[in-house]
Design a protein around this motif. Sequence first.
Motif, PDB file in Angstrom:
ATOM      1  N   ARG B  79       5.948  -3.439  -5.639  1.00 28.30           N
ATOM      2  CA  ARG B  79       4.885  -2.586  -6.172  1.00 28.30           C
ATOM      3  C   ARG B  79       3.518  -3.047  -5.664  1.00 28.30           C
ATOM      4  N   ALA B  80       3.279  -4.329  -5.706  1.00 21.65           N
ATOM      5  CA  ALA B  80       2.000  -4.861  -5.234  1.00 21.65           C
ATOM      6  C   ALA B  80       1.825  -4.621  -3.745  1.00 21.65           C
ATOM      7  N   ALA B  81       2.917  -4.757  -3.016  1.00 22.49           N
ATOM      8  CA  ALA B  81       2.839  -4.527  -1.568  1.00 22.49           C
ATOM      9  C   ALA B  81       2.434  -3.090  -1.289  1.00 22.49           C
ATOM     10  N   LEU B  82       3.077  -2.182  -1.977  1.00 20.08           N
ATOM     11  CA  LEU B  82       2.735  -0.769  -1.791  1.00 20.08           C
ATOM     12  C   LEU B  82       1.272  -0.525  -2.116  1.00 20.08           C
ATOM     13  N   LEU B  83       0.832  -1.065  -3.240  1.00 10.23           N
ATOM     14  CA  LEU B  83      -0.556  -0.837  -3.639  1.00 10.23           C
ATOM     15  C   LEU B  83      -1.523  -1.423  -2.623  1.00 10.23           C
ATOM     16  N   GLU B  84      -1.166  -2.582  -2.098  1.00 10.02           N
ATOM     17  CA  GLU B  84      -2.044  -3.187  -1.094  1.00 10.02           C
ATOM     18  C   GLU B  84      -2.183  -2.267   0.113  1.00 10.02           C
ATOM     19  N   TRP B  85      -1.056  -1.722   0.543  1.00  9.08           N
ATOM     20  CA  TRP B  85      -1.116  -0.845   1.721  1.00  9.08           C
ATOM     21  C   TRP B  85      -1.901   0.428   1.406  1.00  9.08           C
ATOM     22  N   LEU B  86      -1.627   1.004   0.265  1.00  7.57           N
ATOM     23  CA  LEU B  86      -2.344   2.229  -0.109  1.00  7.57           C
ATOM     24  C   LEU B  86      -3.843   1.964  -0.162  1.00  7.57           C
ATOM     25  N   THR B  87      -4.194   0.805  -0.647  1.00  7.19           N
ATOM     26  CA  THR B  87      -5.614   0.453  -0.700  1.00  7.19           C
ATOM     27  C   THR B  87      -6.206   0.358   0.701  1.00  7.19           C
ATOM     28  N   ALA B  88      -5.437  -0.244   1.603  1.00  9.75           N
ATOM     29  CA  ALA B  88      -5.925  -0.350   2.980  1.00  9.75           C
ATOM     30  C   ALA B  88      -6.113   1.037   3.583  1.00  9.75           C
ATOM     31  N   VAL B  89      -5.144   1.911   3.363  1.00  9.08           N
ATOM     32  CA  VAL B  89      -5.246   3.268   3.902  1.00  9.08           C
ATOM     33  C   VAL B  89      -6.458   3.974   3.297  1.00  9.08           C
ATOM     34  N   THR B  90      -6.611   3.835   1.991  1.00  5.48           N
ATOM     35  CA  THR B  90      -7.732   4.487   1.315  1.00  5.48           C
ATOM     36  C   THR B  90      -9.058   3.991   1.860  1.00  5.48           C
ATOM     37  N   THR B  91      -9.160   2.697   2.029  1.00  7.41           N
ATOM     38  CA  THR B  91     -10.404   2.142   2.539  1.00  7.41           C
ATOM     39  C   THR B  91     -10.722   2.706   3.922  1.00  7.41           C
ATOM     40  N   SER B  92      -9.728   2.744   4.782  1.00  6.15           N
ATOM     41  CA  SER B  92      -9.955   3.322   6.111  1.00  6.15           C
ATOM     42  C   SER B  92     -10.364   4.779   6.013  1.00  6.15           C
TER      43      SER B  92
END
Lengths: 183, 183
Positions: B79-92
Amino acid sequence: MRADAQRNYARLLSVAAEEIALNGADASLEQIARLAGVGSGTVRRHFPNRHALLAAVFRERVESLHAHAADLTGRPDARAALLEWLTAVTTSAATIRGLAVALNRDCGLEPGPAHEHCATSRLLEAGEPLVRQAAGALAPGVTVADLIALITGIALATENHPDPAEEANRLLGLAFSGISPSA
Amino acid sequence: MRADAQRNYARLLSVAAEEIALNGADASLEQIARLAGVGSGTVRRHFPNRHALLAAVFRERVESLHAHAADLTGRPDARAALLEWLTAVTTSAATIRGLAVALNRDCGLEPGPAHEHCATSRLLEAGEPLVRQAAGALAPGVTVADLIALITGIALATENHPDPAEEANRLLGLAFSGISPSA
DNA sequence: GTACGATACGGAGGGCCCCGCCGTTTAGCA
DNA sequence: TGCTAAACGGCGGGGCCCTCCGTATCGTAC
């Protein structure tokens, strides 16, 4: 307002609604003028910029959402009331071509008297009591503005989907209850 | 590819990146040609349409997000891994002007070979394993496509905000954990 | 019923853009 | 060094937005 001006205004509004439904918020103003049988100058006289035209076209719908919110205030289940309203807003934003774009754009206006009466502001006014009522059931820090922004975004993102309204509401539902609720 | 063509391609890509960062995804192709010191025909030869240019400009960034996802697969806390990636995508998406629009638009393309290699498809590929890993912690029916659509929408909706990345990530966080989690 | 002033109208003109096309230049190979 | 195919540049057509101004029309006052 002179009688002919009123006629033209009404014609323009009706033609613009069709044209925007057909071609989105970037519909050609000249094309609208042609279809309404008026000169391009007349369009710009009644609506100094594209945003003014969009606001006028969507005014009724926004007012209806405003009224809907008023109906829902005071409901015993505040959370359900809020969700019902958000669903209504989402459906409108996803169904009515150009509305989401219009809502998104008037966030970018400089503050001022015009900004206070724009569609987004009306929606914020409308939703504020519902959010306040439901505050106990919401994640901390959630504001009406957040919710409207989210809905606008969802509507923009589902524009190309085969069934925008259904997909948009599905996403709204996910976000409302949580994509990964077990925090 | 001839040497001069390579030079022009590189120049165009670099100029286009600046110009899109400055003026968004609707930057003028002629202006890009002028700044790059080439004729407008050369732009169209290298990039048959605006979408092709956007895809090329954002390619590296998308690939980097792809790689980031690969790094995160297999992490113990899915779950944390997914959120981390989603955050990276969102930031970009929220930081890089034009990226969100580009992602949103290539959802509207007709299927075909080009569609398979577009930026959105790459992101879907990248995120799919992460979503599968975290499936147990997600609301039923959630797909990568849902998440990318949501992020794209959030990025579009926060474009005019003073601090788009922060606001976008706040909204992502709300949606992830739930706006009104107590279902 | 008419004359007049204000209001609204229409469209021309300038600027910018996208797009297709074609005569010309130039790179790279023989 | 000469040749050919690839790449280039920019012209011309069409569209849009926007400003501006001469003209037509409305509504009123007489």
